[in-house]
Design an enzyme around this catalytic site. Structure first.
Site, PDB file in Angstrom:
ATOM      1  N   HIS A 100      86.218 -10.933  21.497  1.00  0.00           N
ATOM      2  CA  HIS A 100      85.027 -11.348  21.175  1.00  0.00           C
ATOM      3  C   HIS A 100      84.636 -10.694  19.793  1.00  0.00           C
ATOM      4  O   HIS A 100      85.433  -9.610  19.402  1.00  0.00           O
ATOM      5  CB  HIS A 100      84.018 -11.210  22.005  1.00  0.00           C
ATOM      6  CG  HIS A 100      83.528  -9.867  22.361  1.00  0.00           C
ATOM      7  ND1 HIS A 100      84.528  -8.821  22.910  1.00  0.00           N
ATOM      8  CD2 HIS A 100      82.379  -9.112  22.392  1.00  0.00           C
ATOM      9  CE1 HIS A 100      83.618  -7.786  23.264  1.00  0.00           C
ATOM     10  NE2 HIS A 100      82.490  -7.874  22.729  1.00  0.00           N
ATOM     11  N   HIS A 151      82.199  -9.008  18.580  1.00  0.00           N
ATOM     12  CA  HIS A 151      81.373  -7.666  18.211  1.00  0.00           C
ATOM     13  C   HIS A 151      82.327  -6.791  17.741  1.00  0.00           C
ATOM     14  O   HIS A 151      83.464  -6.642  17.994  1.00  0.00           O
ATOM     15  CB  HIS A 151      80.925  -7.267  19.488  1.00  0.00           C
ATOM     16  CG  HIS A 151      79.533  -7.949  20.343  1.00  0.00           C
ATOM     17  ND1 HIS A 151      79.349  -7.874  21.542  1.00  0.00           N
ATOM     18  CD2 HIS A 151      78.695  -8.709  19.550  1.00  0.00           C
ATOM     19  CE1 HIS A 151      78.268  -8.557  21.684  1.00  0.00           C
ATOM     20  NE2 HIS A 151      77.850  -8.886  20.567  1.00  0.00           N
ATOM     21  N   HIS A 172      85.548   1.309  28.368  1.00  0.00           N
ATOM     22  CA  HIS A 172      84.485   0.824  27.616  1.00  0.00           C
ATOM     23  C   HIS A 172      83.109   1.448  28.146  1.00  0.00           C
ATOM     24  O   HIS A 172      81.925   0.913  28.491  1.00  0.00           O
ATOM     25  CB  HIS A 172      84.038  -0.829  27.806  1.00  0.00           C
ATOM     26  CG  HIS A 172      83.279  -1.110  26.515  1.00  0.00           C
ATOM     27  ND1 HIS A 172      81.953  -1.609  26.796  1.00  0.00           N
ATOM     28  CD2 HIS A 172      83.612  -1.686  25.349  1.00  0.00           C
ATOM     29  CE1 HIS A 172      81.362  -2.042  25.628  1.00  0.00           C
ATOM     30  NE2 HIS A 172      82.596  -2.240  24.778  1.00  0.00           N
ATOM     31  N   ASP A 211      82.933  -3.650  17.665  1.00  0.00           N
ATOM     32  CA  ASP A 211      83.780  -2.532  18.551  1.00  0.00           C
ATOM     33  C   ASP A 211      84.931  -3.094  19.035  1.00  0.00           C
ATOM     34  O   ASP A 211      85.725  -2.309  19.484  1.00  0.00           O
ATOM     35  CB  ASP A 211      82.755  -1.676  19.577  1.00  0.00           C
ATOM     36  CG  ASP A 211      82.419  -2.685  20.484  1.00  0.00           C
ATOM     37  OD1 ASP A 211      82.022  -3.808  20.302  1.00  0.00           O
ATOM     38  OD2 ASP A 211      82.044  -1.972  21.565  1.00  0.00           O
ATOM     39  N   HIS A 212      85.329  -4.627  18.756  1.00  0.00           N
ATOM     40  CA  HIS A 212      86.311  -4.912  19.454  1.00  0.00           C
ATOM     41  C   HIS A 212      87.428  -5.722  18.202  1.00  0.00           C
ATOM     42  O   HIS A 212      88.384  -6.168  18.261  1.00  0.00           O
ATOM     43  CB  HIS A 212      86.129  -6.023  20.449  1.00  0.00           C
ATOM     44  CG  HIS A 212      85.445  -5.444  21.748  1.00  0.00           C
ATOM     45  ND1 HIS A 212      86.203  -5.264  22.815  1.00  0.00           N
ATOM     46  CD2 HIS A 212      84.300  -4.860  21.955  1.00  0.00           C
ATOM     47  CE1 HIS A 212      85.672  -4.628  23.676  1.00  0.00           C
ATOM     48  NE2 HIS A 212      84.188  -4.510  23.169  1.00  0.00           N
ATOM     49  N   ASP A 239      84.406  -7.433  27.059  1.00  0.00           N
ATOM     50  CA  ASP A 239      83.209  -7.048  27.584  1.00  0.00           C
ATOM     51  C   ASP A 239      82.708  -8.159  28.654  1.00  0.00           C
ATOM     52  O   ASP A 239      82.776  -9.462  28.252  1.00  0.00           O
ATOM     53  CB  ASP A 239      82.011  -6.926  26.708  1.00  0.00           C
ATOM     54  CG  ASP A 239      82.428  -5.601  25.714  1.00  0.00           C
ATOM     55  OD1 ASP A 239      83.549  -5.120  26.178  1.00  0.00           O
ATOM     56  OD2 ASP A 239      81.669  -5.494  24.893  1.00  0.00           O
ATOM     57  N   HIS A 269      79.315 -12.801  28.338  1.00  0.00           N
ATOM     58  CA  HIS A 269      78.749 -11.438  27.442  1.00  0.00           C
ATOM     59  C   HIS A 269      77.684 -12.619  26.602  1.00  0.00           C
ATOM     60  O   HIS A 269      77.367 -13.384  26.716  1.00  0.00           O
ATOM     61  CB  HIS A 269      80.111 -11.182  26.828  1.00  0.00           C
ATOM     62  CG  HIS A 269      79.743  -9.857  26.229  1.00  0.00           C
ATOM     63  ND1 HIS A 269      79.179  -8.828  26.751  1.00  0.00           N
ATOM     64  CD2 HIS A 269      79.927  -9.368  25.055  1.00  0.00           C
ATOM     65  CE1 HIS A 269      78.846  -7.930  25.917  1.00  0.00           C
ATOM     66  NE2 HIS A 269      79.438  -7.925  24.985  1.00  0.00           N
TER      67      HIS A 269
END
EC number: 3.1.26.11
Lengths: 302, 302
Positions: free
Chosen positions: B60, B62, B268, B64-65, B210, B140
């Site tokens: 996805h 976001h 995570h 941090d990914h 996530d 998510h």
């Protein structure tokens, strides 16, 4: 003035070196200059408080100077920042950041302002009571600016013994520091220069990365306290400097010499060189007051 | 199958922890799963050869990914990569990357293909002779997929002594491995099962990060060799898991138990927890075959 080098190596981050980013402190205000990938981690490692950064200056949109910006902006959001953030950089930087915030549905909860640059002439882009910042147009493969940070003169220094001797009321000390003449308690006019000394000389910092050898900047940066000038290559690879629009250490020294700066700091070393001391040696032949940037190094400008 | 955890902490990179990224090795092929900021440095530190990565799967958008992806793509270019690179991720990922390459005038010199995802049902997105990859729709805050990597059965194992005993010519061994019956040198039909053993059992890896607690995925990941399931929180913060659409360690264990997987790996973790062992303890009460991901850790799936 204090300069904290977070990263100063060209092109790609490596296990133990970082792409370009630095924090300039002027009279207790912090300015982040460039923001390569991993800058937020380097800020943590160097114990620089995120909330103190209110202004970010991006020289150009090559990744080693800006890929860390969106992560920093996002982290500020996750930390519930409320302070506003100003980003100064080439036209397009707003689109790069906002498309990522939009697609991740992660708009900042603090005010985020973009100041996009496109002029090819020097421009005053920031000013407050302590300092000003102007762009230094550079020569690179894409639109690029350096930045010239100039302190404004501070208050005159009060000579406290003289002020007592001239019988001046304490309530007038502030006016004295601002350079005004005052009247003593006995009614005499006291000329300012009799009870104050001139303020500290102002300092200036010229950041020039990335750029080809560019004598056009010399009048603008003339006499700067410190010049940070890129030196991606040594003269042994001068044939690469021209087409990639980078400089050699010798060329950086030549600019420092012609501009009559007090000190030159070299950085943006190509990762092909394992011994960065060679950059100082090459530059020192032309301009002896040269130092080497390195990740985590702090320079205090006296 | 081997899993190399490059980063497994939630939200923001810190001095000594990294956002999500991992490399899955299946039959000598490498697959990069998610790519938080700093992934290229983590690849270097873990001595993973850049050129071996041909497929990147992004769960996805976001930060941090995915914030490390543009840097990785740019570094591949600077290293003169020629091999093609395939990126699988949510619709929008192509725009995020291409706007940055365009504005920095740094198009890749190797073929770069985007496979944008938008389906809310499981989809087969990659397949070759060794394995297949399908999406696992997750719950998510924004559109998110997990990924299910499934090995295909390998060759049958040749029982060399038996093959000699049955007087089978060496040129037929390949056919035997493929499961075919053959004719011996003396003209007899030899049934395949007499001279071969079944192939190794196939393995599978389900990556789910996530996601909120999501029983809908259970039939799809049922019996997986390994399930990597996010556990951003412990039960002490269960009230945060629901609105942020994350899971607790207990919920991850519940999914593992209901899906009957062989092993659960947790990751995570919210950076609010300083002792990640608490995640294992919480999960083990429900699903004992649980291990903790950590940056730099390697899991070999037996």
């Amino acid at each position: 003035m204090k300069l904290n080098i977070l990263g100063c190596y060209a092109a790609t981050p490596r296990s133990f070196t970082n792409p370009t980013s630095q924090v300039l402190e002027i009279k207790n205000e912090l300015f982040l200059i460039d923001c390569g990938e991993g800058t937020q981690v380097q800020l943590r490692r160097n114990k620089i408080k995120f909330s103190r950064i209110k202004h970010v200056f991006i020289s150009h949109l090559h990744g080693d100077h800006c890929y860390g910006l969106v992560g920093l902006i996002s982290t500020f959001r996750l930390l519930n920042r409320e302070t506003e953030l100003h980003v100064y950089g080439p036209k397009g930087i707003k689109e790069i950041i906002t498309i990522q915030l939009k697609l991740s549905n992660s708009w900042t909860n603090y005010p985020l302002y973009f100041h996009e640059l496109s002029s090819k002439e020097p421009q005053l882009i920031f000013e407050n009571e302590k300092l000003s910042v102007e762009t230094i147009p550079l020569i690179h493969r894409i639109y690029t600016n350096g930045f010239l940070f100039k302190e404004k003169p501070g208050d005159r220094k009060l000579l406290i013994n003289k002020a007592v001797e001239y019988n001046i009321d304490v309530s007038l000390y502030k006016s004295l520091k601002k350079g005004k003449d005052v009247t003593s308690e006995s009614g005499e006019l006291v000329r300012n220069h009799l009870v104050t000394a001139p303020p500290e000389p102002t300092k200036s910092y010229a950041y020039c990365s990335d750029t080809a050898f560019n004598q056009k900047m010399i009048p603008q940066i003339s006499g700067a306290t410190v010049l940070y000038h890129e030196s991606t290559f040594l003269e042994d690879k001068a044939e690469l400097a021209f087409p990639t629009k980078h400089s050699t250490a010798k060329e950086a020294a030549q600019i420092a010499k012609e501009a009559g700066v007090q000190k030159l700091i070299l950085g943006h070393y190509s990762t092909r060189y394992s011994n960065i001391n060679l950059f100082r040696e090459e530059a020192a032949g032309i301009f002896p007051e040269v130092e080497l940037a390195d990740d985590g190094k702090v320079f205090v400008f006296e």
